[in-house]
Every structure is written in structure tokens, then in C-alpha cells.
Write a protein that holds these residues in place. Structure first.
Motif, PDB file in Angstrom:
ATOM      1  N   ARG B  37     -52.571   4.395 -60.026  1.00 44.82           N
ATOM      2  CA  ARG B  37     -51.261   4.969 -59.666  1.00 44.82           C
ATOM      3  C   ARG B  37     -50.489   5.416 -60.900  1.00 44.82           C
ATOM      4  O   ARG B  37     -49.870   6.476 -60.912  1.00 44.82           O
ATOM      5  CB  ARG B  37     -50.429   3.958 -58.869  1.00 44.82           C
ATOM      6  CG  ARG B  37     -50.771   3.984 -57.389  1.00 44.82           C
ATOM      7  CD  ARG B  37     -49.793   3.164 -56.587  1.00 44.82           C
ATOM      8  NE  ARG B  37     -48.430   3.741 -56.638  1.00 44.82           N
ATOM      9  CZ  ARG B  37     -47.497   3.456 -55.742  1.00 44.82           C
ATOM     10  NH1 ARG B  37     -47.753   2.626 -54.756  1.00 44.82           N
ATOM     11  NH2 ARG B  37     -46.306   3.996 -55.847  1.00 44.82           N
ATOM     12  N   SER B  38     -50.506   4.577 -61.954  1.00 50.76           N
ATOM     13  CA  SER B  38     -49.726   4.964 -63.133  1.00 50.76           C
ATOM     14  C   SER B  38     -50.313   6.217 -63.780  1.00 50.76           C
ATOM     15  O   SER B  38     -49.570   7.075 -64.252  1.00 50.76           O
ATOM     16  CB  SER B  38     -49.602   3.798 -64.129  1.00 50.76           C
ATOM     17  OG  SER B  38     -50.875   3.272 -64.408  1.00 50.76           O
ATOM     18  N   ILE B  40     -51.969   8.712 -62.233  1.00 51.02           N
ATOM     19  CA  ILE B  40     -51.637   9.889 -61.416  1.00 51.02           C
ATOM     20  C   ILE B  40     -50.145  10.216 -61.504  1.00 51.02           C
ATOM     21  O   ILE B  40     -49.749  11.351 -61.781  1.00 51.02           O
ATOM     22  CB  ILE B  40     -52.041   9.656 -59.935  1.00 51.02           C
ATOM     23  CG1 ILE B  40     -53.570   9.512 -59.838  1.00 51.02           C
ATOM     24  CG2 ILE B  40     -51.579  10.815 -59.047  1.00 51.02           C
ATOM     25  CD1 ILE B  40     -54.069   9.100 -58.467  1.00 51.02           C
ATOM     26  N   GLN B  41     -49.301   9.179 -61.307  1.00 51.69           N
ATOM     27  CA  GLN B  41     -47.843   9.432 -61.258  1.00 51.69           C
ATOM     28  C   GLN B  41     -47.315   9.967 -62.587  1.00 51.69           C
ATOM     29  O   GLN B  41     -46.572  10.940 -62.622  1.00 51.69           O
ATOM     30  CB  GLN B  41     -47.089   8.150 -60.888  1.00 51.69           C
ATOM     31  CG  GLN B  41     -47.283   7.768 -59.430  1.00 51.69           C
ATOM     32  CD  GLN B  41     -46.804   6.352 -59.124  1.00 51.69           C
ATOM     33  OE1 GLN B  41     -46.234   5.691 -59.963  1.00 51.69           O
ATOM     34  NE2 GLN B  41     -47.054   5.903 -57.917  1.00 51.69           N
ATOM     35  N   LEU B  42     -47.748   9.340 -63.697  1.00 53.10           N
ATOM     36  CA  LEU B  42     -47.199   9.766 -64.988  1.00 53.10           C
ATOM     37  C   LEU B  42     -47.716  11.145 -65.395  1.00 53.10           C
ATOM     38  O   LEU B  42     -46.964  11.959 -65.931  1.00 53.10           O
ATOM     39  CB  LEU B  42     -47.486   8.723 -66.073  1.00 53.10           C
ATOM     40  CG  LEU B  42     -46.620   7.472 -65.988  1.00 53.10           C
ATOM     41  CD1 LEU B  42     -46.956   6.496 -67.109  1.00 53.10           C
ATOM     42  CD2 LEU B  42     -45.130   7.825 -66.068  1.00 53.10           C
ATOM     43  N   ALA B  44     -48.605  13.507 -63.364  1.00 46.57           N
ATOM     44  CA  ALA B  44     -47.905  14.472 -62.511  1.00 46.57           C
ATOM     45  C   ALA B  44     -46.506  14.735 -63.049  1.00 46.57           C
ATOM     46  O   ALA B  44     -46.077  15.885 -63.171  1.00 46.57           O
ATOM     47  CB  ALA B  44     -47.833  13.935 -61.079  1.00 46.57           C
ATOM     48  N   VAL B  45     -45.801  13.652 -63.413  1.00 49.59           N
ATOM     49  CA  VAL B  45     -44.444  13.816 -63.960  1.00 49.59           C
ATOM     50  C   VAL B  45     -44.495  14.605 -65.262  1.00 49.59           C
ATOM     51  O   VAL B  45     -43.672  15.494 -65.499  1.00 49.59           O
ATOM     52  CB  VAL B  45     -43.770  12.434 -64.167  1.00 49.59           C
ATOM     53  CG1 VAL B  45     -42.490  12.573 -64.973  1.00 49.59           C
ATOM     54  CG2 VAL B  45     -43.463  11.800 -62.828  1.00 49.59           C
ATOM     55  N   ALA B  71     -35.172   8.983 -54.225  1.00 50.79           N
ATOM     56  CA  ALA B  71     -36.144   7.896 -54.364  1.00 50.79           C
ATOM     57  C   ALA B  71     -35.433   6.571 -54.623  1.00 50.79           C
ATOM     58  O   ALA B  71     -35.787   5.529 -54.049  1.00 50.79           O
ATOM     59  CB  ALA B  71     -37.109   8.205 -55.492  1.00 50.79           C
ATOM     60  N   ASN B  75     -35.415   3.183 -52.183  1.00 57.50           N
ATOM     61  CA  ASN B  75     -35.868   1.889 -52.679  1.00 57.50           C
ATOM     62  C   ASN B  75     -34.817   0.796 -52.517  1.00 57.50           C
ATOM     63  O   ASN B  75     -35.098  -0.306 -52.038  1.00 57.50           O
ATOM     64  CB  ASN B  75     -36.204   2.060 -54.161  1.00 57.50           C
ATOM     65  CG  ASN B  75     -37.382   1.207 -54.555  1.00 57.50           C
ATOM     66  OD1 ASN B  75     -37.780   0.327 -53.799  1.00 57.50           O
ATOM     67  ND2 ASN B  75     -37.936   1.468 -55.704  1.00 57.50           N
TER      68      ASN B  75
END
Lengths: 241, 257
Positions: B37-38, B40-42, B44-45, B71, B75
Motif C-alpha cells: 500500500r505504501s 502504491i499510494q506514495l 501515485a501521490v 479524506a 476518517n
């Protein structure tokens, strides 16, 4: 006996989360008298008090306080008119003086030391405890202080919820005398929920018997000696034996 | 750093995986998910930010900020879901804190009005505001539940709802902001703040990195205090009705009647 009502109920209903707590309450607490309310746990006695003090509102029916519909009172005005002292006698952090000052502090005022001492005397507490931490008080002292604190607002009606049930016999007698004294001295209408039928009979002028959210019998306190209702007969028999 | 060297760094993911397997800690699945996840997410950002910086268009900046606030609200909302209208209360708080801090930063020319500054700083502000509102809501809910007697006492004596909840509110505001203030007292002594370390590693002048870090720390002080106070003052009135009766918040999962 005066028949003027300090608080009058007309077909009052109250429910909480779908459970009916009070069913069709009709009756009154006579002005200037001591009324005692007895009945088994879960009869709705404490809830009835919360309705009188405006902490809750009924679902249906009308409550008249000193001949004025309860809904016509501003909440704050109502709560100063109808004082309430609860079994747990909650204290705020601080000493006795700070607790006595609380009702004044809420109005942006300050109680004088003189008046604080007078109140302590009225409820039978020694004046030298004025600066003692409220955490260091005994159960009986806390109850007396709780009553004194309620008196700061000069209530016309005073509701007392099981204030002696966790006290020893001597402290109980002290509070019994105190209730009679306040009633005489200020002419305050007193309504007292008690588990002790002996107290209800000797201290009260007038008595309500409540069971399962209903008023089963009302009248002069001597009714407890010879109740008409069958359930009350059984309840009284069980309690006195 | 190339992607090849970065992939060698995956050794640091393999070490906990091996340990977890050997000692049967059962952390393998979560460790793998966290790592993937980290990545992909980072990434992408990173590409998104590069695009936004290159485009140099205000619309993208606005869009990024709206996304962040959305977001953060989503949360934090879950923590305070029993409070009526918590969603808009959080949105108002996040928007206010973002507008307040950015108008001071841009208005006084502390930072330039470019995406490179506005977006990362907004991210830190809104992220911290989110954490603070969760901390505050947790603490306030338990303060209210633990001190119902005091609230009821003040109401019975003829106090207003504000007076009846004042002490609990103040305690919750203090408790939620103390970690931010305390952590700043020891900062730099034990560990260097992440942002500053990142800048130094990337080749920035350490003193300049410190200047930016200080700016962020001061911003976070404002964020912490303003967030707790705003969420608190927006939430407490929902504990009472128009007859000044204490209505309590429904517990999570409780049915409405």
C-alpha cells in the motif's frame, strides 16, 4: 391540611427508549407540607423528580408548578424554584465553601462567608469545616452539604431523592429532623423519596405509594397503617416485617 | 536514488517478515499489505504532485486541498459518529484551519504561492487537524460519560448547558493538545523531525531545513489548539436540547428511537 398544590400532575406519561416509566400520573404535592413517596425500586419515583425539576419532559400530560404550567417556566428559573438533592450527593472539586458557592457562581455572584456559615448551621454542620476538602466529608456530611447547597437558591419546593438510604441510623435521624426544620423555618414544600416506611409515616404529612410507574394510593401518611389497595397492603406488610 | 537501489531497500521489509515467520508472530500479511500500500499510494501521490507542479494551475491546488479535507473528514467522522452533524462540524474546522494558516503564510509572504509549498503544508496541517480532532473526540466523549453526575448537578442548580459541560470541555481540550506541545519541547534532542531529515538527505542546507521545520512546528501549535477548541465548541451544544436538558450522545451501534 392545605389543599393548595405546590406541584400538580394531570395524566402524565413518560417513556425512555421504548419502555414506559410513568403511566398516567395524576395527583399533587400539597404546598408547605412534607410529602413522602414510597414504593419498590423501578417504580419511577426518581424519574418523577426529574420531570418536576425540568431535567426531563413528559411525553404527554401536564405538570403545574405553583399553579403555572411547567412549560411556561424558563428552564433555569424552574430549576431554582424547584431544588433537588440526590442520593449520590455529588460534590464539585474543592472545599465546602466552593460547593456552597456553586449556585451563586453559576449566576456570576459570590456567597458571603456569613451566609455560608448560616447555611452550615441550618443543616447542622460545624462552621469550622468551611474550608475542608469536600472529598474528606462523611456520607452524612455530604448529604447535609448537598441540602445546604440547594437552599442557596431559596427554592420554594425541595425534592429529596433517597438521601438517607446509605446513612447510619444516627445520621438518618439527623436528616429527618433537618427536613422538618427546613419545612418549618422556610415554609418549603418538601417531597421526599424514601425506602423507609417508618420515616414516611412519622415525618410525612402526606404520602404517595408508587408501583410499576403508577400512583397506587395517595393520602395522609397514616394511610400506610391501613392501606386500601391490595398490592400496597402486601408491600407495606413486607416492608414493616 | 534509482528504483534499483530502492528495490534493494526491500531487505528492510524482508527482515520483519522472516522474524515474524520464525517466531510465529502472525504479522506477515499485515506487513506485506502495509509495504504494498505504501509503495502504491506514495508513488501515485508523487506522480500526481509532479503533474500538478508542472501544470502550475490553481484549480489543481484547490482540487488537492478538497481531496485532503474530504479524506480527513471521512476518517475522523468514524470516531465521532454518535455526535449529530459531526461531518459538517469537521469540514468547517478543517476549512477554517486551512484558510487561517494559508492566509497568514501567503498574506505575509512567509511562503510563496506555489503548489510546491501550498500542497505539502496543507497536507501537514489537515493531517494534524484530523489526528487532533480524533484525540479530542475520544477524550471528550469519555469525559462526558464519566462526569454525567457533575453535568446533572449543575443543571439542577440552575446552570446553563455551557456551565454544565465547561470543565469536561476544558479538560478534553487540554488533554488533546498536550502531546503536540510536549513533543515540541524535546524535538531535535532525540529524533530529528521526518520532514527535516528528508530535506537534509535530499541535499538541502540543514539550517534552511531547520527554518522550514520550525515554521511547520509553529503551524502545528495553532492547528492543535484551534482544532480542539473548534470541534469542542461546535459539538457540545448537541448534548443538550432547547429545554436545557442533557440528552447524551447515542453510543456507537445504539439504535435510534
Amino acid at each position: 391540611m392545605s389543599t393548595q398544590a405546590a406541584i400538580r400532575f394531570e395524566n402524565v406519561f413518560y417513556s425512555m427508549r421504548g419502555d414506559t416509566i410513568l403511566k398516567n400520573i395524576t395527583g399533587m404535592f400539597p404546598e408547605g407540607q412534607i410529602t413522602t413517596i414510597v414504593g419498590p425500586s423501578g417504580a419511577g419515583k426518581s424519574t418523577l423528580f426529574k420531570l418536576c425539576n425540568g431535567l426531563q419532559s413528559p411525553d404527554a400530560g401536564e405538570i403545574m408548578i405553583s399553579d403555572k404550567p411547567i412549560v411556561d417556566y424558563e428552564p433555569i428559573e424552574l430549576r431554582r424554584h424547584v431544588g433537588i438533592a440526590l442520593q449520590q450527593a455529588t460534590m464539585i472539586r474543592g472545599d465546602v465553601m466552593e460547593n456552597l458557592n456553586l449556585p451563586q457562581q453559576l449566576q456570576g455572584k459570590q456567597i458571603t462567608e456569613q451566609r455560608a456559615k448560616e447555611l452550615l448551621e441550618v443543616v447542622g454542620l460545624k462552621q469550622d469545616i468551611l474550608h475542608r476538602d469536600s472529598k474528606d466529608l462523611s456520607g452524612g456530611q455530604r448529604q447535609k452539604l448537598s441540602i445546604a447547597r440547594t437552599l442557596v437558591n431559596y427554592p420554594k419546593i425541595l425534592l429529596l431523592d433517597e438521601i438517607t438510604s446509605s446513612l447510619d441510623r444516627v445520621s438518618q435521624q439527623d436528616i429527618e429532623h433537618l427536613i422538618q426544620k427546613i419545612n418549618k423555618k422556610y415554609g418549603t414544600t418538601m417531597v421526599w423519596i424514601t425506602h423507609n416506611l417508618e420515616q414516611a409515616l412519622t415525618i410525612g404529612n402526606y404520602t404517595w405509594v408508587m408501583m410499576e410507574g403508577e400512583v397506587v394510593e395517595t393520602g395522609e401518611s397514616s394511610l400506610l397503617k391501613d392501606p386500601k389497595d391490595k398490592r400496597v397492603k402486601q408491600f407495606v406488610k413486607g416492608e414493616f416485617e | 536514488m534509482s528504483y534499483l537501489t530502492l528495490s534493494i531497500a526491500l531487505i528492510f521489509v524482508i527482515i520483519p517478515l522472516v522474524l515474524s515467520k520464525t517466531l510465529r508472530l502472525g504479522l506477515e500479511k499485515d506487513t506485506i499489505i502495509a509495504a504494498i500500500r505504501s509503495i502504491i499510494q506514495l508513488l501515485a501521490v508523487g506522480y500526481l504532485l509532479q503533474y500538478v507542479f508542472d501544470a502550475e494551475h490553481m484549480v489543481y491546488i484547490w482540487l488537492m486541498i478538497v481531496l485532503m479535507i474530504g479524506a480527513a473528514t471521512q476518517n475522523a467522522r468514524r470516531k465521532g459518529s454518535t455526535i449529530p452533524g459531526i461531518t459538517w462540524k469537521l469540514i468547517v474546522t478543517f476549512v477554517f484551519i486551512e484558510v487561517l494558516t494559508q492566509s497568514i503564510l501567503l498574506g505575509l509572504s512567509i511562503t510563496p504561492a506555489t503548489a510546491q509549498y501550498i500542497i505539502p503544508i496543507s497536507g501537514m496541517i489537515i493531517g494534524n487537524s484530523m489526528v487532533l480532532s480524533i484525540l479530542f473526540l475520544n477524550r471528550f466523549t469519555s469525559e462526558v460519560e464519566d462526569h454525567q453526575d457533575e453535568t446533572e448537578l449543575i443543571l439542577t442548580l440552575g446552570g446553563t448547558p455551557k456551565q454544565a459541560i465547561h470543565d469536561q470541555l476544558i479538560r478534553a481540550i487540554k488533554a488533546s493538545t498536550i502531546p503536540t506541545i510536549e513533543s515540541q519541547k524535546t524535538i531535535g534532542l532525540v529524533q530529528l523531525p521526518g520532514m527535516m531529515s528528508g530535506q537534509i538527505i535530499a541535499g538541502a542546507d540543514p539550517v534552511r531545513a531547520v527554518q522550514f521545520q520550525l515554521l511547520i512546528l509553529f503551524l502545528l501549535l495553532t492547528t492543535a489548539v484551534v482544532t480542539s477548541i473548534m470541534v469542542g465548541y461546535l459539538s457540545y451544544p448537541t448534548l443538550f436540547n432547547e429545554r436545557m436538558q442533557f440528552v447524551r450522545w447515542k453510543r456507537r451501534g445504539e439504535r435510534s428511537q
